[in-house]
Design a protein around this motif. Sequence first.
Motif: not given
Length: 819
Positions: A754-755, A757
């Motif tokens: 969700t970031q 990455r």
Amino acid sequence: MKTHVRVLVIGGGVVGVSTLYHLTKKGWTDVALIERTELTAGSTWHAAGLLPLFNMSYTVGQLHKYSVDLYKRLPAETGQDVSFHVSGNLRLATSRERMDEYYKYCGTANTIGVPFEIITPARVKELWPLVELGGSSETAAIIGALYHPDDGHIAPADLTMALRKGARNAGAEIYEHTEAQAIARTVSGEWQVRTSQGDIIAEHLVLATGNYARQSGRLLGLNVPAIPVEHQYIVYDESPELKAYRQGGGRELAVLRESDQSYYLREERTGWILGPYEKGAPARFADGVPDWFGRSLFPGDLDRLVPYVEAATRRVPALENCGIKDIVNGPISYTPDGSPLIGPAWDVRNVWLNEGHSFGITAAGGSGWQLAEWITEGEPGIDMLAVDPRRFGAYTSKRYVVKKNEETYRNVFTVHFPDEERPEGRPAKTSPVYDKLNAKGAVWGQRYGWERATWFAPPGVERRDQWSFRRSNYFPHVGNEARLMRERVGVIDLTPFTKHEVTGAGAAAWLDRLVANKVPTKIGRMALSHALTPKGGIRSEFTITKIGAEHFYVVSAGAAERYDGDYLLKALPADGSVRLRNITNSRGCFVLAGPKSRAVLAQLTDTALDNDAFPWLTAQVIEAGFAVDVYALRVNFVGALGWELHFPIEYAHTLFEALFEAGQEHGIGMVGMRAMESLRMEKSYRMWGSDMTPDYTPFEASLDRFVRMNKGPFIGRAALEQQLARGVPNRFVTLEVHGVTDADPLGNEPLFDTQGRIVGRATSGYYGHTLQKSLAIGYTQAQFAEPGTPLQIEILGERKQATVLRESPYDPDNLELRA
Ligand SMILES: Cc1cc2nc3c(=O)[nH]c(=O)nc-3n(C[C@H](O)[C@H](O)[C@H](O)COP(=O)(O)OP(=O)(O)OC[C@H]3O[C@@H](n4cnc5c(N)ncnc54)[C@H](O)[C@@H]3O)c2cc1C
């Protein structure tokens, strides 16, 4: 000249010299290379030197990336300049399909870490001021482009010399004017090569002979499916516009590719090199390179070039103002799928191929790197299935290879749709019921030379694919086939399966050492088993069924016939206690599956089919209709009640008729490969070659239940133990992708947390027709594999929300399989 070496490389083009260089990097310095004339005398000297990072293949993409990185550091290491111009590469798009292709590529590029940009027409003009953006009836408008800033072009001969220097500095020997003329096995199992300068004995041989691959293969009895095709480029005189642009301080222009017009254009001093991939370029030297050819070229064929010159001139009008200085027309090696042949040769030990390179300047670094690793360590460091020479089989007749290679060449720049099925060299291998499937509306695809029905067009529906990166014309029909299988009963013709018979007193023990699962001990039992690499990766998947006391029936993927057959053959014990027979072509296979399958089969056989008499995951030899000696295996790849019927091939017609006659009242119908793909995705069934590869261990693939760590030694076990001790880094996941309206995942898409990455990659994907969910399967870092974890997946450039599902979203408890 040395008379004994550990590895002898035959062929002194860039590929052979790179292999030699990389062997020394691995610490093997007792190595030599022989070249029949002079280094680079083959295709290497006249190559245009382009180094495109772009490649749709996950494997080849990694090889190219390695090469580009290596070539940048080679001058510092060797002191030899290689004239690497990091001009970048610009690929234009004039259609939505082309942009889809670039976006699909971006997924692969992201997962392997190749930098790229998707850019606007305005940015194209900024980077390439001499280009016309188009938009007239004559020249299509550029709607976007794919830009690689880090690649460019190189001087192939200088590159070869730098690699030579590196190899020699480390102790490798190179003998020019030394031709390999005959090869024989010594009593001790080494290779004795008779050369024009005397004999050399070597433990390992590498063939890197470019256009001579057919001839050198024949020295070992190998039919190598690499035949060159004519390839031309035009060298232009000075271009006044280019000169003015450069004198005005403009930086070197990126290599320009107008894919939709099938050409590339790059700067050459103050002029240009224009290289098309033309229609009508003929294959050459199918029987070998004649003696007179040597360092020659073919005469230029301007007629063939004209349409491309015209298209390029419309796009870059500056071309109009410069004359043609030269036409280079040389042989370029090709294979039926356009990828090189890198890895072990089949049937003979310690012979390695590095052949069939059409982008050999670009691939030389990477292919040498991986082949050297394979030779010195026993396996490559990355998944090399896409370039493994054993992906082709005995079906590659001369005519087939000629037709396919010409087709591959003229399609280098066409859009490569994921569902494309090119027509040349077909039909080649057909199942006995080919005509019957034709009569049922089969739309054909091809794999490993076999025709396979991809879907069945109902009456009144055109039997044709509209290839696409998105849901296409066959989508609803594939859905109907999938539902037929789930709700009633369907038949899939899986005759192409690879089938081996393993017999003898030592058969059980031998198989047991090869695979991670326990080989069945009771007659009628079967085991899904994985042969691992020494590093613990999955090399093959076998369904092993015990047919008799010392008799096993071993089934694997249809496309793995030579790959698996070669592995099994080379692993056989020398004491004669195990016999191996490839019976692929003497048994056919129909999958009969669906809730009504028992009722259908019951009409054909007296064998009791109820759960007590014939439980899931067991096998019996039965009679079915008039067919005898039918191996009925109660398993299938679609997750339904059903049987795989493996029958003696002579019963194909009658058994097929009998099934359809018995099934009529139950609404029986044919099911194609695409519906099977949808159904297996709903069951999280992994496919060999895409979801199961040497890149992942069975623990990473969450196949723990098929690994018996306590059963005794097997290949790969030590590596698995180490992995268990260290912790399993990746885990297999099944994902539901949200918000998909027309482009489902297909594999090779990056997965993000969700970031944002990258935490994994999808290895397959499809629409689950009966679940009505867009599904992907693949791998993430272990901490992201818990059901319910929110992830994102990039499909054709768009980030979609995805959720990790419990494995086997359809019927997770296998109630239907056990019904
Ligand atoms: C016109 C043209 C343009 C090209 N442009 C590009 C490009 O821009 N970028 C790119 O990546 N690729 C390009 N290529 C492709 C590239 O040239 C080849 O892929 C590459 O050179 C292959 O290298 P190789 O070492 O495999 O083969 P080769 O260079 O052909 O070397 C094979 C060597 O083996 C030797 N040999 C054969 N048999 C024997 C024997 N029995 N004993 C001893 N020696 C033997 C031969 O003499 C030869 O020197 C181009 C090709 C052509 C024709």
